[in-house]
Design a protein around this motif. Structure first.
Motif, PDB file in Angstrom:
ATOM      1  N   GLN A 241       0.824  -1.207   0.000  1.00 55.63           N
ATOM      2  CA  GLN A 241       0.000   0.000   0.000  1.00 55.63           C
ATOM      3  C   GLN A 241       0.860   1.260   0.000  1.00 55.63           C
ATOM      4  O   GLN A 241       0.513   2.274  -0.606  1.00 55.63           O
ATOM      5  N   ALA A 242       2.004   1.186   0.671  1.00 51.24           N
ATOM      6  CA  ALA A 242       2.918   2.327   0.733  1.00 51.24           C
ATOM      7  C   ALA A 242       3.729   2.480  -0.557  1.00 51.24           C
ATOM      8  O   ALA A 242       4.456   3.461  -0.713  1.00 51.24           O
ATOM      9  N   GLY A 243       3.608   1.511  -1.455  1.00 48.14           N
ATOM     10  CA  GLY A 243       4.334   1.579  -2.719  1.00 48.14           C
ATOM     11  C   GLY A 243       5.772   1.116  -2.627  1.00 48.14           C
ATOM     12  O   GLY A 243       6.554   1.264  -3.572  1.00 48.14           O
ATOM     13  N   VAL A 244       6.125   0.520  -1.505  1.00 52.26           N
ATOM     14  CA  VAL A 244       7.493   0.057  -1.291  1.00 52.26           C
ATOM     15  C   VAL A 244       7.724  -1.286  -1.975  1.00 52.26           C
ATOM     16  O   VAL A 244       8.822  -1.574  -2.449  1.00 52.26           O
ATOM     17  N   LEU A 245       6.677  -2.113  -2.010  1.00 48.97           N
ATOM     18  CA  LEU A 245       6.715  -3.393  -2.717  1.00 48.97           C
ATOM     19  C   LEU A 245       5.635  -3.392  -3.792  1.00 48.97           C
ATOM     20  O   LEU A 245       4.584  -2.771  -3.627  1.00 48.97           O
ATOM     21  N   ASP A 246       5.884  -4.116  -4.902  1.00 54.85           N
ATOM     22  CA  ASP A 246       4.877  -4.201  -5.956  1.00 54.85           C
ATOM     23  C   ASP A 246       3.872  -5.302  -5.627  1.00 54.85           C
ATOM     24  O   ASP A 246       3.938  -5.948  -4.576  1.00 54.85           O
ATOM     25  N   GLN A 247       2.936  -5.555  -6.538  1.00 50.01           N
ATOM     26  CA  GLN A 247       1.871  -6.518  -6.269  1.00 50.01           C
ATOM     27  C   GLN A 247       2.386  -7.944  -6.116  1.00 50.01           C
ATOM     28  O   GLN A 247       1.709  -8.803  -5.538  1.00 50.01           O
ATOM     29  N   ASN A 248       3.595  -8.200  -6.611  1.00 50.76           N
ATOM     30  CA  ASN A 248       4.209  -9.526  -6.463  1.00 50.76           C
ATOM     31  C   ASN A 248       5.114  -9.628  -5.237  1.00 50.76           C
ATOM     32  O   ASN A 248       5.745 -10.669  -5.007  1.00 50.76           O
ATOM     33  N   GLY A 249       5.168  -8.542  -4.471  1.00 47.72           N
ATOM     34  CA  GLY A 249       5.998  -8.549  -3.267  1.00 47.72           C
ATOM     35  C   GLY A 249       7.454  -8.245  -3.517  1.00 47.72           C
ATOM     36  O   GLY A 249       8.297  -8.481  -2.643  1.00 47.72           O
ATOM     37  N   ASN A 250       7.761  -7.706  -4.697  1.00 45.42           N
ATOM     38  CA  ASN A 250       9.142  -7.363  -5.023  1.00 45.42           C
ATOM     39  C   ASN A 250       9.425  -5.887  -4.742  1.00 45.42           C
ATOM     40  O   ASN A 250       8.515  -5.055  -4.821  1.00 45.42           O
ATOM     41  N   PRO A 251      10.670  -5.536  -4.419  1.00 52.08           N
ATOM     42  CA  PRO A 251      11.011  -4.131  -4.108  1.00 52.08           C
ATOM     43  C   PRO A 251      10.755  -3.206  -5.295  1.00 52.08           C
ATOM     44  O   PRO A 251      10.998  -3.573  -6.447  1.00 52.08           O
ATOM     45  N   THR A 252      10.265  -2.019  -5.019  1.00 50.49           N
ATOM     46  CA  THR A 252      10.092  -0.995  -6.049  1.00 50.49           C
ATOM     47  C   THR A 252      11.236   0.011  -5.933  1.00 50.49           C
ATOM     48  O   THR A 252      11.933   0.047  -4.917  1.00 50.49           O
TER      49      THR A 252
END
Length: 321
Positions: A241-252
């Protein structure tokens, strides 16, 4: 030549430099699940240390960590300890077990922390993150002070290290009127995390002041690390939700991520770098002293003393060194 560490330095690098400092030491590390900072710290320290005590609240995961360490270093002296920082009764039980050991403790590394997530109340009536990240840590440290002081010599001062975070800068200042009065209506897990990390830094500064050279205390920011905690079922959606991880749980790319070995590097520096001997109370970031970067609300001695006294009231014990 003096060693020079950077944000790229790994824990293995640091342990190799300070091997002679580590070799006779007994070290206790909280929060040591595989693929975490505590485990990596234990791994590089175990190669050299006299004794490494690893802790966790889950017996099965703790055994996996111990087995992995013993497999890599068959001759290492590894001991495990069940410790649930969310329960003061568990903290007291674990501390009593450590205090019954024949060996003193040279270094206490407080690495364990609660995952971000839903509002929960502990058996002691505290909000879970504050209970684990601050109160349990404070009580455990307090109860182990005699064991730490037993390792002191004219040439060596025992150390307490806490893994904090620069997230304290983004969080509002600790509201002492509500800190220990959980309210689900006002609960914000990210803000509470930041305030808990403020509490870590304030407490280490106050411990350094109160110890008056009997033991040294340090706090540090390990940088943003992709550890096992990231995929905790409660924490994952918060980070997404914070945009730190993408929908697959990978780092952004929103944050600058570092590896686990890099994240553990400042922990090993704080635990063993002899250049910190006269810098008790220091805060480390990017493997360097960065005390001047602490937010004003987290570097105020008056606020540190207030927090200390309030926490003493919660644990119903005085913390003296």
């Amino acid at each position: 030549m003096e060693p020079h560490f950077t944000s790229e330095t790994t824990a293995e690098d640091v342990a190799a430099v300070f091997a002679t400092e580590i070799v006779t030491k007994n070290v206790l590390i909280t929060g040591t699940s595989i693929n975490g900072l505590g485990f990596e710290s234990a791994r590089v320290i175990a190669k050299h240390a006299n004794l490494v005590i690893i802790t966790g609240y889950n017996e099965e995961r703790l055994k996996l960590s111990q087995d992995a360490l013993q497999k890599e270093f068959p001759s290492a002296n590894i001991r495990h300890l069940i410790l649930d920082l969310s329960s003061m009764a568990s903290v007291r039980k674990a501390a009593a077990e450590v205090n019954a050991y024949a060996e003193p403790i040279h270094v206490l590394i407080n690495n364990a922390a609660a995952p971000l997530g839903k509002f929960k109340i502990t058996s002691d009536g505290l909000e879970r993150q504050i209970a684990i990240d601050h109160v349990g840590l404070f009580l455990f440290t307090k109860l182990l002070v005699p064991k730490l002081l037993a390792s002191a010599t004219p040439a060596y001062t025992p150390r307490v290290v806490v893994v904090a975070s620069n997230a304290h800068r983004a969080a509002p200042a600790i509201d002492f009127s509500t800190l220990f009065q959980p309210d689900e209506k006002t609960f914000d897990t990210i803000n509470v995390y930041g305030q808990a990390k403020s509490a870590n830094i304030l407490a280490m500064g106050e411990l350094a002041r109160r110890a008056q050279g009997k033991l040294n205390a340090y706090a540090l920011h390990p940088r943003v690390i992709y550890t096992n905690t990231v995929h905790h079922p409660e924490m994952l959606p918060v980070l997404q939700q914070a945009g730190v991880l993408d929908q697959n749980g990978n780092p952004t790319p929103l944050l600058q991520w570092r590896t686990i070995p890099q994240g553990a590097a400042p922990i090993v520096i704080a635990a063993f770098d002899p250049r910190l001997n006269d810098r008790s109370g220091a805060y480390l970031e990017d493997c360097q002293i960065a005390t001047e970067t602490i937010a004003p609300h987290t570097s105020d001695p008056a606020r540190a003393e207030t927090l200390w006294k309030m926490t003493e009231a919660i644990i119903e014990e005085e913390f003296t060194v």
